[in-house]
Scaffold this motif. Structure first.
Motif, PDB file in Angstrom:
ATOM      1  N   ILE A 246       0.841  -1.196   0.000  1.00 39.09           N
ATOM      2  CA  ILE A 246       0.000   0.000   0.000  1.00 39.09           C
ATOM      3  C   ILE A 246       0.873   1.243   0.000  1.00 39.09           C
ATOM      4  O   ILE A 246       1.894   1.301   0.701  1.00 39.09           O
ATOM      5  CB  ILE A 246      -0.919   0.024   1.246  1.00 39.09           C
ATOM      6  N   GLU A 247       0.471   2.233  -0.797  1.00 43.93           N
ATOM      7  CA  GLU A 247       1.151   3.529  -0.791  1.00 43.93           C
ATOM      8  C   GLU A 247       0.121   4.632  -0.706  1.00 43.93           C
ATOM      9  O   GLU A 247      -0.843   4.677  -1.473  1.00 43.93           O
ATOM     10  CB  GLU A 247       2.006   3.719  -2.041  1.00 43.93           C
ATOM     11  N   VAL A 248       0.325   5.557   0.247  1.00 44.83           N
ATOM     12  CA  VAL A 248      -0.507   6.751   0.374  1.00 44.83           C
ATOM     13  C   VAL A 248       0.300   7.946  -0.116  1.00 44.83           C
ATOM     14  O   VAL A 248       1.414   8.191   0.373  1.00 44.83           O
ATOM     15  CB  VAL A 248      -0.953   6.964   1.831  1.00 44.83           C
ATOM     16  N   ASN A 249      -0.252   8.690  -1.052  1.00 37.93           N
ATOM     17  CA  ASN A 249       0.403   9.886  -1.576  1.00 37.93           C
ATOM     18  C   ASN A 249      -0.293  11.110  -0.991  1.00 37.93           C
ATOM     19  O   ASN A 249      -1.459  11.376  -1.279  1.00 37.93           O
ATOM     20  CB  ASN A 249       0.330   9.900  -3.103  1.00 37.93           C
ATOM     21  N   LEU A 250       0.434  11.840  -0.142  1.00 38.12           N
ATOM     22  CA  LEU A 250      -0.154  13.013   0.518  1.00 38.12           C
ATOM     23  C   LEU A 250      -0.452  14.131  -0.472  1.00 38.12           C
ATOM     24  O   LEU A 250      -1.300  14.991  -0.193  1.00 38.12           O
ATOM     25  CB  LEU A 250       0.800  13.527   1.611  1.00 38.12           C
ATOM     26  N   ASP A 251       0.225  14.141  -1.603  1.00 39.74           N
ATOM     27  CA  ASP A 251       0.002  15.191  -2.596  1.00 39.74           C
ATOM     28  C   ASP A 251      -1.278  14.938  -3.391  1.00 39.74           C
ATOM     29  O   ASP A 251      -2.084  15.854  -3.610  1.00 39.74           O
ATOM     30  CB  ASP A 251       1.202  15.285  -3.546  1.00 39.74           C
ATOM     31  N   ALA A 271      -5.559  12.303   4.770  1.00 45.71           N
ATOM     32  CA  ALA A 271      -4.548  12.006   5.785  1.00 45.71           C
ATOM     33  C   ALA A 271      -4.454  13.160   6.783  1.00 45.71           C
ATOM     34  O   ALA A 271      -5.321  14.029   6.832  1.00 45.71           O
ATOM     35  CB  ALA A 271      -3.210  11.727   5.113  1.00 45.71           C
ATOM     36  N   GLY A 272      -3.373  13.165   7.575  1.00 45.64           N
ATOM     37  CA  GLY A 272      -3.234  14.145   8.641  1.00 45.64           C
ATOM     38  C   GLY A 272      -3.073  15.578   8.153  1.00 45.64           C
ATOM     39  O   GLY A 272      -2.499  15.828   7.091  1.00 45.64           O
ATOM     40  N   THR A 273      -3.557  16.503   8.968  1.00 43.83           N
ATOM     41  CA  THR A 273      -3.476  17.927   8.651  1.00 43.83           C
ATOM     42  C   THR A 273      -2.016  18.400   8.708  1.00 43.83           C
ATOM     43  O   THR A 273      -1.350  18.240   9.735  1.00 43.83           O
ATOM     44  CB  THR A 273      -4.305  18.743   9.642  1.00 43.83           C
ATOM     45  N   PRO A 274      -1.475  18.970   7.632  1.00 43.29           N
ATOM     46  CA  PRO A 274      -0.071  19.394   7.632  1.00 43.29           C
ATOM     47  C   PRO A 274       0.195  20.505   8.645  1.00 43.29           C
ATOM     48  O   PRO A 274      -0.702  21.256   9.018  1.00 43.29           O
ATOM     49  CB  PRO A 274       0.147  19.906   6.201  1.00 43.29           C
ATOM     50  N   GLY A 275       1.465  20.588   9.065  1.00 48.13           N
ATOM     51  CA  GLY A 275       1.904  21.736   9.829  1.00 48.13           C
ATOM     52  C   GLY A 275       1.837  21.631  11.332  1.00 48.13           C
ATOM     53  O   GLY A 275       1.888  22.646  12.022  1.00 48.13           O
ATOM     54  N   GLY A 276       1.745  20.453  11.888  1.00 45.68           N
ATOM     55  CA  GLY A 276       1.684  20.327  13.338  1.00 45.68           C
ATOM     56  C   GLY A 276       1.579  18.883  13.770  1.00 45.68           C
ATOM     57  O   GLY A 276       1.873  17.952  13.016  1.00 45.68           O
ATOM     58  N   GLN A 277       1.140  18.682  15.013  1.00 49.30           N
ATOM     59  CA  GLN A 277       1.043  17.345  15.568  1.00 49.30           C
ATOM     60  C   GLN A 277      -0.034  16.494  14.898  1.00 49.30           C
ATOM     61  O   GLN A 277      -0.040  15.272  15.026  1.00 49.30           O
ATOM     62  CB  GLN A 277       0.786  17.421  17.073  1.00 49.30           C
ATOM     63  N   LYS A 278      -0.954  17.122  14.182  1.00 45.65           N
ATOM     64  CA  LYS A 278      -2.005  16.369  13.500  1.00 45.65           C
ATOM     65  C   LYS A 278      -1.571  15.859  12.128  1.00 45.65           C
ATOM     66  O   LYS A 278      -2.354  15.217  11.440  1.00 45.65           O
ATOM     67  CB  LYS A 278      -3.263  17.222  13.362  1.00 45.65           C
ATOM     68  N   ALA A 279      -0.331  16.148  11.746  1.00 44.56           N
ATOM     69  CA  ALA A 279       0.179  15.632  10.472  1.00 44.56           C
ATOM     70  C   ALA A 279       0.417  14.125  10.600  1.00 44.56           C
ATOM     71  O   ALA A 279       0.602  13.594  11.697  1.00 44.56           O
ATOM     72  CB  ALA A 279       1.477  16.336  10.106  1.00 44.56           C
ATOM     73  N   SER A 280       0.399  13.432   9.475  1.00 46.13           N
ATOM     74  CA  SER A 280       0.657  11.988   9.477  1.00 46.13           C
ATOM     75  C   SER A 280       2.150  11.708   9.530  1.00 46.13           C
ATOM     76  O   SER A 280       2.973  12.520   9.094  1.00 46.13           O
ATOM     77  CB  SER A 280       0.084  11.348   8.209  1.00 46.13           C
ATOM     78  N   SER A 282       5.286   9.746   7.976  1.00 50.53           N
ATOM     79  CA  SER A 282       5.585   9.322   6.607  1.00 50.53           C
ATOM     80  C   SER A 282       6.603   8.195   6.625  1.00 50.53           C
ATOM     81  O   SER A 282       7.042   7.749   7.689  1.00 50.53           O
ATOM     82  CB  SER A 282       6.112  10.501   5.785  1.00 50.53           C
ATOM     83  N   GLY A 283       6.984   7.728   5.445  1.00 48.78           N
ATOM     84  CA  GLY A 283       7.971   6.668   5.345  1.00 48.78           C
ATOM     85  C   GLY A 283       7.336   5.297   5.300  1.00 48.78           C
ATOM     86  O   GLY A 283       6.128   5.146   5.103  1.00 48.78           O
ATOM     87  N   LYS A 284       8.179   4.294   5.479  1.00 52.78           N
ATOM     88  CA  LYS A 284       7.745   2.903   5.360  1.00 52.78           C
ATOM     89  C   LYS A 284       7.289   2.367   6.716  1.00 52.78           C
ATOM     90  O   LYS A 284       8.052   2.379   7.684  1.00 52.78           O
ATOM     91  CB  LYS A 284       8.874   2.043   4.794  1.00 52.78           C
ATOM     92  N   ASP A 369       4.405  15.590   0.496  1.00 56.05           N
ATOM     93  CA  ASP A 369       4.678  16.703   1.407  1.00 56.05           C
ATOM     94  C   ASP A 369       3.610  16.807   2.495  1.00 56.05           C
ATOM     95  O   ASP A 369       2.468  16.383   2.322  1.00 56.05           O
ATOM     96  CB  ASP A 369       4.728  18.020   0.628  1.00 56.05           C
ATOM     97  N   GLY A 370       4.019  17.412   3.605  1.00 59.23           N
ATOM     98  CA  GLY A 370       3.067  17.721   4.672  1.00 59.23           C
ATOM     99  C   GLY A 370       3.065  16.754   5.833  1.00 59.23           C
ATOM    100  O   GLY A 370       2.212  16.850   6.720  1.00 59.23           O
ATOM    101  N   SER A 371       4.012  15.824   5.873  1.00 54.04           N
ATOM    102  CA  SER A 371       4.078  14.875   6.993  1.00 54.04           C
ATOM    103  C   SER A 371       4.911  15.473   8.128  1.00 54.04           C
ATOM    104  O   SER A 371       5.499  16.553   7.984  1.00 54.04           O
ATOM    105  CB  SER A 371       4.705  13.563   6.551  1.00 54.04           C
ATOM    106  N   LYS A 372       4.990  14.747   9.228  1.00 54.74           N
ATOM    107  CA  LYS A 372       5.872  15.160  10.321  1.00 54.74           C
ATOM    108  C   LYS A 372       7.112  14.262  10.396  1.00 54.74           C
ATOM    109  O   LYS A 372       7.757  14.154  11.433  1.00 54.74           O
ATOM    110  CB  LYS A 372       5.137  15.176  11.652  1.00 54.74           C
ATOM    111  N   GLY A 373       7.439  13.628   9.258  1.00 56.16           N
ATOM    112  CA  GLY A 373       8.630  12.794   9.199  1.00 56.16           C
ATOM    113  C   GLY A 373       8.354  11.348   9.580  1.00 56.16           C
ATOM    114  O   GLY A 373       7.216  10.947   9.754  1.00 56.16           O
TER     115      GLY A 373
END
Length: 404
Positions: A246-251, A271-280, A282-284, A369-373
């Motif tokens: 499965i792959e989720v593309n935030l863009d 997905a999660g709201t960008p720019g804070g603790q509510k961001a998703s 990312s990665g594997k 883009d828009g994750s918290k890492g």
């Protein structure tokens, strides 16, 4: 508690017969002369030297957690057998010079042991010792239950109740056997709970259809200071299911699903709201647990009183609370905007279908883009975010890779 070596001797017999039974308890056997055929003169048979054998563990208060070593004074050992009262045997090897025998595993706690030794002249002797109960016991939790079928991204993960200081000694007792010689390595990390954890990750995702067996020969192994002894072995067996990813593309706000390399579904998500603790994150990641309908409360993940509701078709992605699930209240955002509190949401119908088709262990990657890492490795199964070389370096043994 006594660790003084006990030396036990056996005098030679007059005639040594092949296959003579080992002495059951006595530590000496007497020799004597025999008459001649004519009934007259007597002849003296020359005695062999005494057999002197020592064992490193002796007495009734032996501390467990070390190997048994048997040493012969003169001559060479032919065989050594060390058994416990339950019929278990400690396997071992005689040294090249025939002088010593050492068990491959440690003596376990709270056990009665019998040592039977025989030399190349068929002299034999027996002794016993008892180990004390463990002062502290370490236990493990294993992520894959026996008989399971899991996805191609699922690592073997072992979490320890108590700290493990002797990581190399513990790792030596862990073995992964596969039906196709899958290359992989153990790696030590901190679990999200704060406990020590060791995972076995293949170099690449598993091949569908692989049979896997994990043996944890831990009985008698010392965890080190503060950890205690292991008092049992563990094992599990499982199979690798279909290759589903499965792959989720935030863009694009889309989730794509492949099976065997072919796209089988594309689902609009939010997905999660960008720019804070509510961001998703990312990665594997890996689908960890299919939990179904669960209560989600934002206060438990540090997000205040934003929500408190029952959520359907929930599959866990991290221990900290990121899920993929049904989110009908967010219908207007699917495929259009990332507005959730960190999870990946979709319609009831799509979530129900996705839940039914998914396997625990399916790889789940979030890009864009828009994750918290990336989440910490121990916050779920994040080892796939490391290169193979980085993962191998987390083994407590030099050259941690092995073929299963």
């Amino acid at each position: 508690m006594s660790r003084t070596r006990r030396v036990f001797r056996v005098r030679s017999r007059h005639a040594v017969v092949a296959g003579t039974a080992l002495l059951a308890a006595a530590l000496t056997a007497c020799g004597g002369g025999g008459g001649t055929a004519d009934g007259g003169a007597k002849s003296e048979m020359k005695q062999k030297p005494e057999m002197a054998v020592s064992v490193n563990l002796t007495g009734d208060q032996v501390k467990a957690g070390e190997p048994v070593t048997v040493t012969i004074g003169d001559g060479k050992l032919a065989s050594v057998k060390v058994t416990d009262a339950k019929g278990g045997e400690l396997a071992g090897q005689i040294s090249a010079d025939g002088k010593t025998w050492k068990s491959e595993r440690n003596a376990s706690a709270g056990a009665d042991y019998k040592v039977e030794a025989q030399n190349t002249d068929s002299q034999s002797a027996t002794t016993t010792f008892k180990t004390t109960a463990a002062d502290k016991v370490n236990k493990v939790s294993i992520n894959i239950s026996k008989g399971s079928t899991v996805g191609v991204g699922m690592p073997v993960s072992i979490v320890f109740d108590n700290p493990v200081k002797n990581k190399a000694e513990v790792e030596k007792q862990l073995k992964v056997t596969t039906s196709n010689s899958t290359e992989g390595s153990w790696g030590w990390i901190k679990d999200y709970s704060g406990k020590d954890r060791v995972d076995w990750r293949p170099k690449e995702y598993w091949k569908s259809g692989t049979d896997v067996k994990v043996d944890m020969h831990l009985n008698g192994v010392d965890s080190g200071v503060g950890g205690g002894l292991f008092v049992k072995d563990y094992t599990t067996e499982f199979k690798i299911g279909k290759d589903r990813r499965i792959e989720v593309n935030l863009d694009t706000k889309k989730m794509s699903v492949t099976e065997g390399g072919q796209t089988v579904d594309t689902i609009p998500v939010s997905a999660g709201t960008p720019g804070g603790q509510k961001a998703s994150w990312s990665g594997k990641m890996v689908l960890m647990l299919k939990e179904g309908t669960i209560r989600m409360n934002s206060e438990t993940v540090g997000l205040g009183d934003a929500y408190d509701k029952d959520v359907d078709s929930s599959i866990r992605l991290t221990w900290s609370g990121m899920y993929v699930h049904a989110a009908p209240w967010n219908n207007a955002s699917f495929g259009r905007a990332n507005t959730s509190s960190g999870c990946v949401g979709m319609s009831d119908a799509n979530a129900k279908s996705f839940f039914a088709q998914s396997q625990v262990g399916d790889p789940f990657e979030v890009v864009g883009d828009g994750s918290k890492g990336n989440a910490d490795i121990g916050n779920g199964y994040g080892e796939w975010n490391l290169s193979w070389e980085q993962w191998q370096a987390k083994s407590a043994l030099a050259g941690g890779a092995q073929n299963g």
